[in-house]
Scaffold this motif. Structure first.
Motif, mmCIF file in Angstrom:
data_model
loop_
_atom_site.group_PDB
_atom_site.id
_atom_site.type_symbol
_atom_site.label_atom_id
_atom_site.label_comp_id
_atom_site.label_asym_id
_atom_site.label_seq_id
_atom_site.Cartn_x
_atom_site.Cartn_y
_atom_site.Cartn_z
ATOM 1 N N ASP A 229 55.883 2.622 78.607
ATOM 2 C CA ASP A 229 55.161 2.812 77.352
ATOM 3 C C ASP A 229 55.208 4.272 76.904
ATOM 4 N N VAL A 230 56.141 5.052 77.489
ATOM 5 C CA VAL A 230 56.216 6.486 77.193
ATOM 6 C C VAL A 230 57.390 6.765 76.257
ATOM 7 N N PRO A 231 57.132 7.363 75.083
ATOM 8 C CA PRO A 231 58.237 7.716 74.177
ATOM 9 C C PRO A 231 59.031 8.897 74.719
ATOM 10 N N VAL A 232 60.348 8.796 74.662
ATOM 11 C CA VAL A 232 61.223 9.879 75.101
ATOM 12 C C VAL A 232 62.377 10.007 74.122
ATOM 13 N N LEU A 233 63.091 11.138 74.227
ATOM 14 C CA LEU A 233 64.357 11.321 73.524
ATOM 15 C C LEU A 233 65.464 11.244 74.558
ATOM 16 N N ARG A 234 66.308 10.243 74.430
ATOM 17 C CA ARG A 234 67.372 10.014 75.392
ATOM 18 C C ARG A 234 68.661 10.673 74.894
ATOM 19 N N ARG A 235 69.313 11.429 75.760
ATOM 20 C CA ARG A 235 70.541 12.144 75.415
ATOM 21 C C ARG A 235 71.743 11.228 75.617
ATOM 22 N N LEU A 236 72.541 11.057 74.582
ATOM 23 C CA LEU A 236 73.677 10.144 74.607
ATOM 24 C C LEU A 236 75.001 10.906 74.734
ATOM 25 N N PRO A 237 76.029 10.301 75.313
ATOM 26 C CA PRO A 237 77.335 10.967 75.452
ATOM 27 C C PRO A 237 78.136 10.944 74.158
ATOM 28 N N LYS A 238 77.596 11.616 73.152
ATOM 29 C CA LYS A 238 78.234 11.636 71.836
ATOM 30 C C LYS A 238 77.914 12.957 71.141
ATOM 31 N N ILE A 239 78.938 13.638 70.662
ATOM 32 C CA ILE A 239 78.721 14.909 69.974
ATOM 33 C C ILE A 239 78.093 14.667 68.611
ATOM 34 N N ASP A 240 77.070 15.440 68.310
ATOM 35 C CA ASP A 240 76.384 15.335 67.026
ATOM 36 C C ASP A 240 76.828 16.433 66.064
ATOM 37 N N PHE A 241 76.844 17.700 66.529
ATOM 38 C CA PHE A 241 77.156 18.835 65.662
ATOM 39 C C PHE A 241 77.718 19.975 66.498
ATOM 40 N N VAL A 242 78.820 20.566 66.030
ATOM 41 C CA VAL A 242 79.433 21.710 66.717
ATOM 42 C C VAL A 242 79.144 22.969 65.895
ATOM 43 N N ASP A 243 78.350 23.860 66.453
ATOM 44 C CA ASP A 243 77.909 25.057 65.738
ATOM 45 C C ASP A 243 78.828 26.236 66.066
ATOM 46 N N ASP A 244 80.070 26.131 65.617
ATOM 47 C CA ASP A 244 81.021 27.207 65.874
ATOM 48 C C ASP A 244 81.966 27.300 64.685
ATOM 49 N N GLY A 245 82.555 28.491 64.474
ATOM 50 C CA GLY A 245 83.475 28.652 63.353
ATOM 51 C C GLY A 245 82.817 28.296 62.040
ATOM 52 N N LYS A 246 83.429 27.382 61.292
ATOM 53 C CA LYS A 246 82.889 26.963 60.001
ATOM 54 C C LYS A 246 81.535 26.277 60.130
ATOM 55 N N GLY A 247 81.229 25.793 61.329
ATOM 56 C CA GLY A 247 79.945 25.133 61.533
ATOM 57 C C GLY A 247 78.763 26.078 61.500
ATOM 58 N N LYS A 248 78.992 27.375 61.737
ATOM 59 C CA LYS A 248 77.861 28.307 61.806
ATOM 60 C C LYS A 248 77.158 28.506 60.460
ATOM 61 N N PRO A 249 77.885 28.781 59.368
ATOM 62 C CA PRO A 249 77.179 28.850 58.079
ATOM 63 C C PRO A 249 76.485 27.539 57.730
ATOM 64 N N SER A 250 77.127 26.419 58.037
ATOM 65 C CA SER A 250 76.505 25.122 57.764
ATOM 66 C C SER A 250 75.230 24.952 58.577
ATOM 67 N N GLY A 251 75.278 25.369 59.845
ATOM 68 C CA GLY A 251 74.100 25.268 60.697
ATOM 69 C C GLY A 251 72.962 26.146 60.215
ATOM 70 N N ILE A 252 73.288 27.351 59.765
ATOM 71 C CA ILE A 252 72.256 28.248 59.225
ATOM 72 C C ILE A 252 71.590 27.617 58.008
ATOM 73 N N ASN A 253 72.410 27.097 57.112
ATOM 74 C CA ASN A 253 71.873 26.475 55.902
ATOM 75 C C ASN A 253 71.013 25.258 56.235
ATOM 76 N N LYS A 254 71.463 24.476 57.200
ATOM 77 C CA LYS A 254 70.775 23.231 57.541
ATOM 78 C C LYS A 254 69.480 23.469 58.299
ATOM 79 N N PHE A 255 69.500 24.396 59.252
ATOM 80 C CA PHE A 255 68.366 24.537 60.156
ATOM 81 C C PHE A 255 67.459 25.729 59.856
ATOM 82 N N ILE A 256 67.978 26.737 59.162
ATOM 83 C CA ILE A 256 67.155 27.904 58.828
ATOM 84 C C ILE A 256 66.709 27.851 57.372
ATOM 85 N N GLY A 257 67.640 27.557 56.485
ATOM 86 C CA GLY A 257 67.273 27.369 55.079
ATOM 87 C C GLY A 257 67.182 28.637 54.267
#
Length: 338
Positions: A229-257
């Motif tokens: 009955d305990v809620p958890v976040l389970r980590r799956l073997p699947k890439i969600d987001f790569v924060d490198d190269g072109k991903g860094k500006p996108s990550g800043i915009n998405k997560f920092i705003g």
């Protein structure tokens, strides 16, 4: 002649005025003394201080409102060492050894075979596919809380292969001073790294006084689940987001705003982030940590398979990016130096 009481009153009044100026923001606390003591008095230190002074000088041409004083830092090779291997890769190697007894098939399967055979370099021969498989195997199959504890325990016991020091002592003292200096002048500091966000978050507050919510990094997919009955976040073997190269500006915009006005990196993986931050109108400062010290750390740039710095180094001059020469600009690299 003034009495000693009059002298005491004069000194006290002077101290009171200074304190009020500090509170009012007229004289920033970091500007009243040498806030970067591990930096040599070179042009690099001067450029950083001049930029910060301009951003807090209300009414000046370079003034930036406190809410817009956002500074972002790469982590591997910028805040902590990345040679001879990334910290997170060292973690993966140790996880494979820990889990090996549960996977007898690994003895005949790459990249696990090479790792268990004492050949970590061989594990890289599978290229990106092999690294991804390694990451998914060692970073998934548990909850986020379980992974955080595994990472914390690893940092508590693991040692750097070159220095023998705990990994949390392999941070660059001058960069930690820079983080403190910026924060003392109203900047909000973030990590924006290609490393796994949940690998960094358990440690960044202890290492850099950067809380978990101010860390942006690569992620794997997580899903909400109930264990009993305990809620958890389970980590799956699947890439969600790569924060490198072109991903860094996108990550800043998405997560920092908010678009940063200060950015620090050390490799071509930071190139797009450096370009994006300094392309905007108004104040913008970019710096590159250049690893030039083969005595206190490691000297590398254009040909290095880890932390390659080539394109960004070529363009730094014409784009007015500051190149910080580790050997020339830093009095010390690590806290454990004599």
């Amino acid at each position: 002649m003034k009495s000693r009481f009059q002298i005491y009153d004069t000194v006290l009044a002077s101290m009171l005025v200074s304190a009020l100026l500090l509170v009012a923001g007229v004289v920033g606390p970091a500007l009243a003394q040498d806030a970067l003591p591990s930096w040599n008095d070179t042009g690099a230190k001067t450029r950083i201080i001049d930029f910060v002074k301009a951003t807090i000088n209300e009414g000046g041409e370079g003034y930036v409102a406190p809410e817009d004083r956002i500074a972002v830092f790469d982590n591997d090779g910028t805040l902590w060492s990345e040679q001879p291997i990334y910290f997170q890769f060292a973690f993966m190697l140790d996880r494979v050894k820990t889990l090996a007894s549960q996977h007898p098939e690994w003895k005949a399967k790459e990249p696990f075979k090479s790792i268990l055979g004492g050949d970590p370099v061989g594990a890289l021969k599978g290229g990106e596919k092999g690294i991804v498989e390694l990451a998914m195997t060692t970073h998934s199959g548990m909850t986020s809380d379980q992974f955080s504890k595994i990472v914390t325990d690893w940092f508590a016991s693991a040692r750097h292969p070159k220095t023998g020091k705990p990994y949390d002592e392999m941070t660059f003292v001058p960069m930690r001073e820079l983080l403190d200096y910026l924060r003392s002048n109203g900047f909000k500091t973030y990590i924006v790294s290609g490393g796994g966000v949940e690998f960094m978050r358990p440690m960044t507050e202890k290492m850099y006084d950067i809380p978990p919510e101010q860390v942006v990094g690569s992620t794997i997919t997580t899903e909400y689940a109930l264990v009993g009955d305990v809620p958890v976040l389970r980590r799956l073997p699947k890439i969600d987001f790569v924060d490198d190269g072109k991903g860094k500006p996108s990550g800043i915009n998405k997560f920092i705003g908010r678009k940063p006005i200060f950015v620090a990196g050390n490799s071509d993986g930071d190139y797009e982030m450096l370009r994006w931050v300094t392309a905007a109108k108004g104040p913008g400062f970019a710096m590159i940590v250049h690893h030039t010290d083969d005595v206190r750390e490691v000297a590398y740039d254009r040909q290095s398979p880890i932390g390659k710095l080539d394109k960004a180094l070529n363009e730094a001059g014409r784009r007015n990016w500051l190149i910080v020469d580790m050997k020339a600009d830093w009095k010390k690299v690590f806290a454990f130096e004599n």
